[in-house]
Design an enzyme around this catalytic site. Sequence first.
Site, mmCIF file in Angstrom:
data_model
loop_
_atom_site.group_PDB
_atom_site.id
_atom_site.type_symbol
_atom_site.label_atom_id
_atom_site.label_comp_id
_atom_site.label_asym_id
_atom_site.label_seq_id
_atom_site.Cartn_x
_atom_site.Cartn_y
_atom_site.Cartn_z
ATOM 1 C CB SER A 96 -0.903 0.004 1.237
ATOM 2 O OG SER A 96 -1.794 -1.084 1.205
ATOM 3 C CE LYS A 171 -5.209 -0.978 2.042
ATOM 4 N NZ LYS A 171 -4.023 -1.829 2.103
ATOM 5 C CE LYS A 239 2.184 2.195 4.537
ATOM 6 N NZ LYS A 239 1.536 1.410 3.448
#
Length: 295
Positions: A96, A171, A239
């Site tokens: 990701s 995502k 993140k």
Amino acid sequence: MSKIGFIGLGIMGRPMAGHLLDAGHELVTVKRDKPLDQALADKGMQELANPKAVAEQSEIIITMVPDTPDVEQVLFGEDGVVHGLQKDALVIDMSSIAPMPTQEFARRIEEAGGEYVDAPVSGGEGGAINAALTIMVGATEKGFERAKPVLEVMGKTITRIGGHGAGQTCKVANQIVVALTIEAVAEGLLFASKAGADVEKVRESLLGGLAQSKILDVHGERMIKRTFDPGFKIKLHQKDLNLALEGARTLNLSLPGTANAQQLFQACAANGGADWDHSGILRALEKLADHEVSK
């Protein structure tokens, strides 16, 4: 069956690689400081010196590493994948990472003679173990058709969102929804607990109504049982939300709920919780309320 290089054998990568081995594919990976997982070794997975060596022996290379710089290092660093890439090799990044660098990575792999697919996943450790991941794909139509049989071994819902980078954009959107839903579940259970209700019965009731969700089911149970060992670590969700907030600044877009969830994750990290499961966001809210959810 294909010869596949799989780089990134963490919480998610280990079971994903195992499914590919069970399906009859040959797998190689990069040798690390710690020993190769015994279950993977028993199924025939082999270790090689570096990503270049992995690429030299692989028709397909899959990366499943934590962040954008990690993908760049694996693909383009010294002894990186690009230096050993076979002609027409398929590179599938299931990490990701940021959408814009993904587009640049795709361009560089294609210039080197390969095909690039970004295919981040959702479903957590359970989805990886059960081969039930949702996989969001950014690729050419040709790249998607090449990657799909391999992705189907690891996932249940596989959707081509669009061209390179589109999988990563999807995502990021997924991680926004997941973070805010986890926060909502935590706030709901905290409210019920503080008011003196039986939180197990509250959760059971909510699962039968409009508030029903997989997060209420899975993470709500984690919160009540206080099982915060990671399926997906807070620092990794941080993140992902950074990617969302950086993207929002570029798009001149306000995401106030995302920013608030990020601050709660940061409060967890500041109190030693960077490696907690992301359902541990409850602990930040508990600290603010001076109340702990209990059965």
